[in-house]
Design a protein around this motif. Structure first.
Motif, PDB file in Angstrom:
ATOM      1  N   ASN A 117      -1.335  11.541   5.775  1.00  0.00           N
ATOM      2  CA  ASN A 117      -0.102  10.832   5.445  1.00  0.00           C
ATOM      3  C   ASN A 117      -0.315   9.277   5.403  1.00  0.00           C
ATOM      4  N   ALA A 118      -1.287   8.766   6.190  1.00  0.00           N
ATOM      5  CA  ALA A 118      -1.477   7.319   6.155  1.00  0.00           C
ATOM      6  C   ALA A 118      -2.167   7.171   4.620  1.00  0.00           C
ATOM      7  N   GLU A 119      -3.148   7.847   4.177  1.00  0.00           N
ATOM      8  CA  GLU A 119      -3.550   7.782   2.693  1.00  0.00           C
ATOM      9  C   GLU A 119      -2.655   7.820   1.760  1.00  0.00           C
ATOM     10  N   GLY A 120      -1.522   8.803   2.034  1.00  0.00           N
ATOM     11  CA  GLY A 120      -0.654   9.091   0.893  1.00  0.00           C
ATOM     12  C   GLY A 120       0.315   7.898   0.733  1.00  0.00           C
ATOM     13  N   GLU A 124       0.918   5.466  -2.395  1.00  0.00           N
ATOM     14  CA  GLU A 124       2.066   5.165  -2.885  1.00  0.00           C
ATOM     15  C   GLU A 124       2.306   3.554  -3.265  1.00  0.00           C
ATOM     16  N   VAL A 125       1.800   2.731  -2.308  1.00  0.00           N
ATOM     17  CA  VAL A 125       1.659   1.328  -2.320  1.00  0.00           C
ATOM     18  C   VAL A 125       0.810   0.956  -3.652  1.00  0.00           C
ATOM     19  N   ASP A 126      -0.212   1.494  -3.888  1.00  0.00           N
ATOM     20  CA  ASP A 126      -1.367   1.463  -5.165  1.00  0.00           C
ATOM     21  C   ASP A 126      -0.485   1.721  -6.158  1.00  0.00           C
ATOM     22  N   MET A 127       0.211   2.959  -6.071  1.00  0.00           N
ATOM     23  CA  MET A 127       1.082   3.174  -7.498  1.00  0.00           C
ATOM     24  C   MET A 127       2.257   2.479  -7.655  1.00  0.00           C
ATOM     25  N   LYS A 128       2.782   1.616  -6.917  1.00  0.00           N
ATOM     26  CA  LYS A 128       3.882   0.873  -6.814  1.00  0.00           C
ATOM     27  C   LYS A 128       5.154   1.705  -7.191  1.00  0.00           C
ATOM     28  N   LEU A 314      10.787   9.830   6.942  1.00  0.00           N
ATOM     29  CA  LEU A 314      10.469   9.056   8.355  1.00  0.00           C
ATOM     30  C   LEU A 314       8.941   8.684   8.248  1.00  0.00           C
ATOM     31  N   PHE A 315       8.242   9.446   7.923  1.00  0.00           N
ATOM     32  CA  PHE A 315       6.714   9.021   7.768  1.00  0.00           C
ATOM     33  C   PHE A 315       6.450   7.753   7.021  1.00  0.00           C
ATOM     34  N   ALA A 316       7.263   7.897   5.948  1.00  0.00           N
ATOM     35  CA  ALA A 316       7.048   6.561   5.006  1.00  0.00           C
ATOM     36  C   ALA A 316       7.699   5.255   5.279  1.00  0.00           C
ATOM     37  N   MET A 317       8.942   5.569   6.349  1.00  0.00           N
ATOM     38  CA  MET A 317       9.247   4.334   6.870  1.00  0.00           C
ATOM     39  C   MET A 317       8.352   4.029   7.917  1.00  0.00           C
TER      40      MET A 317
END
Length: 384
Positions: A117-120, A124-128, A314-317
């Protein structure tokens, strides 16, 4: 040069698929596993509680582990270990080993859960752009496939055969991670000291995220790990198809999760979570109120749809709360989520033994009302 095996995003989707394969295999073989170890509902529930407890403890330490070992190396090490533990759990015959291997499986799965989940979140941040729920969609689809495959193989050949089937997913994911997931720069000692000083503390948002996701886990665990038992009780002559509950749960999870990132961007995470929780609550009420095989499968599908986007949001938050160490934010939220996650299997099993499995599923609707309230409080806290 880009590998022909894909991209970092595709590799992490494969890791999520492995996670789904492990738990789909477990979920689809529950009746056979119970018979294999001569368990009852209460003792099986105790075993799942032990597994949940070690999962929570391991998740709590995962943020610290990620400070010193890259996500890439952790993923490559964890996946084969988890598969071996599943195989041992499914082939051992001595009752105490059920609890030992369940505990170890829970611990290593907990670390994998946080790291993938952390790598995911980093991808997500890398892909913007939002891509997070698609990862969880991959896990859900894998749960659907391996739950029904597991129930058929376990009934026909034995639990060892269903564990063996999951090895293919592990092998493919390991090749993709090796070829595509980079070894991100680890924080320096100074960075670790600075991060320790500023958090992640048990902030109000992280606590509310933990409460909300913990209660969702209660419902998800019930649907995944007890659905086959409910269906086997409802129609004993269809025992080979008892994995359909977990399969339809996972399939409908995936159907919603794959386009879920577009829904997040269009409607906002809080509106989505409130609506989906209402759908899931109705699904569990349906499970408590109906007594036919087809209706039960339908309501398991409904619960799968309802619970599909809540945990990913919730994981993303949680990951966004601690951008300096995304695994750390998730770890804190998972520690808060630990109490309901650890206690619910034993409680569910006890209720199922005293009253009925169907009644225990009805209690999950009440649990999700609590999650709805936590999400509502989180929305107010974030908009203050």
């Amino acid at each position: 040069m880009q590998s022909h095996l894909g991209t970092p995003r595709a590799a992490i989707m494969a890791v999520f698929a492995v996670f789904g394969a492990i738990f789909g295999t477990f979920a689809g073989s529950v009746p056979q596993l119970i018979a294999h170890y001569d368990l009852n509902s209460a003792s099986y529930g105790l075993g799942v509680t032990v597994m949940s407890a070690t999962t929570v403890v391991a998740m709590g330490f995962s943020g610290r582990i990620a400070r010193h070992v890259s996500h890439r190396h952790l993923l490559l090490a964890l996946m084969p270990v988890i598969w071996v533990l599943l195989l041992l759990l499914f082939t051992a015959t001595w009752l105490p080993l059920f609890f030992v291997f369940a505990a170890l499986l829970g611990a290593f799965s907990g670390i994998l859960d946080v790291i993938m989940n952390a790598e995911g979140g980093a991808i997500e941040v890398d892909m913007k752009r939002p891509v997070y729920t698609a990862f969880h969609g991959s896990a859900s689809l894998s749960i659907a496939v391996f739950a029904i495959l597991s129930s058929v193989l376990s009934t026909t050949y034995g639990t060892w055969a269903s564990a063996l089937a999951a090895s293919l997913a592990v092998a493919v994911a390991m090749m993709m991670v090796f070829a595509n997931v980079p070894s991100r720069v680890l924080p320096t000692q100074a960075d670790n000291i600075k991060a320790a000083k500023r958090g992640p503390a048990f902030t109000r948002p992280l606590v509310l995220i933990g409460v909300a996701v913990g209660l969702v886990f209660v419902a998800e665990l019930a649907a995944l790990l007890w659905s086959s038992k409910l269906l086997a009780e409802t129609a004993p002559d269809l025992a080979a198809l008892s994995g359909l509950g977990a399969a339809f749960f996972g399939l409908c999870n995936a159907v919603v999760r794959f386009p879920g990132d577009k829904l997040r961007a269009r409607f906002g995470e809080f509106h989505i979570m409130r609506f989906m929780l209402c759908v899931a609550i109705l699904g569990f009420v349906g499970l408590a109120a109906t007594e036919t095989f087809a209706a039960n499968v339908l309501f398991f599908a409904m619960t799968g749809m309802g619970l599909s986007l809540i945990a990913p949001c919730l994981f993303a938050m949680a990951a966004r709360e601690t951008p300096w160490n995304r695994a750390a934010g998730i770890s804190v939220a998972m520690l808060v989520a630990g109490l309901p996650r650890m206690t619910s299997p034993t409680l569910f099993g006890t209720i199922a033994e005293i009253a009925s499995t169907r009644f225990a599923f009805g209690m999950c609707a009440i649990v999700l009302v609590g999650s709805f309230m936590a999400v509502h409080a989180l929305a107010k806290a974030k908009h203050q």
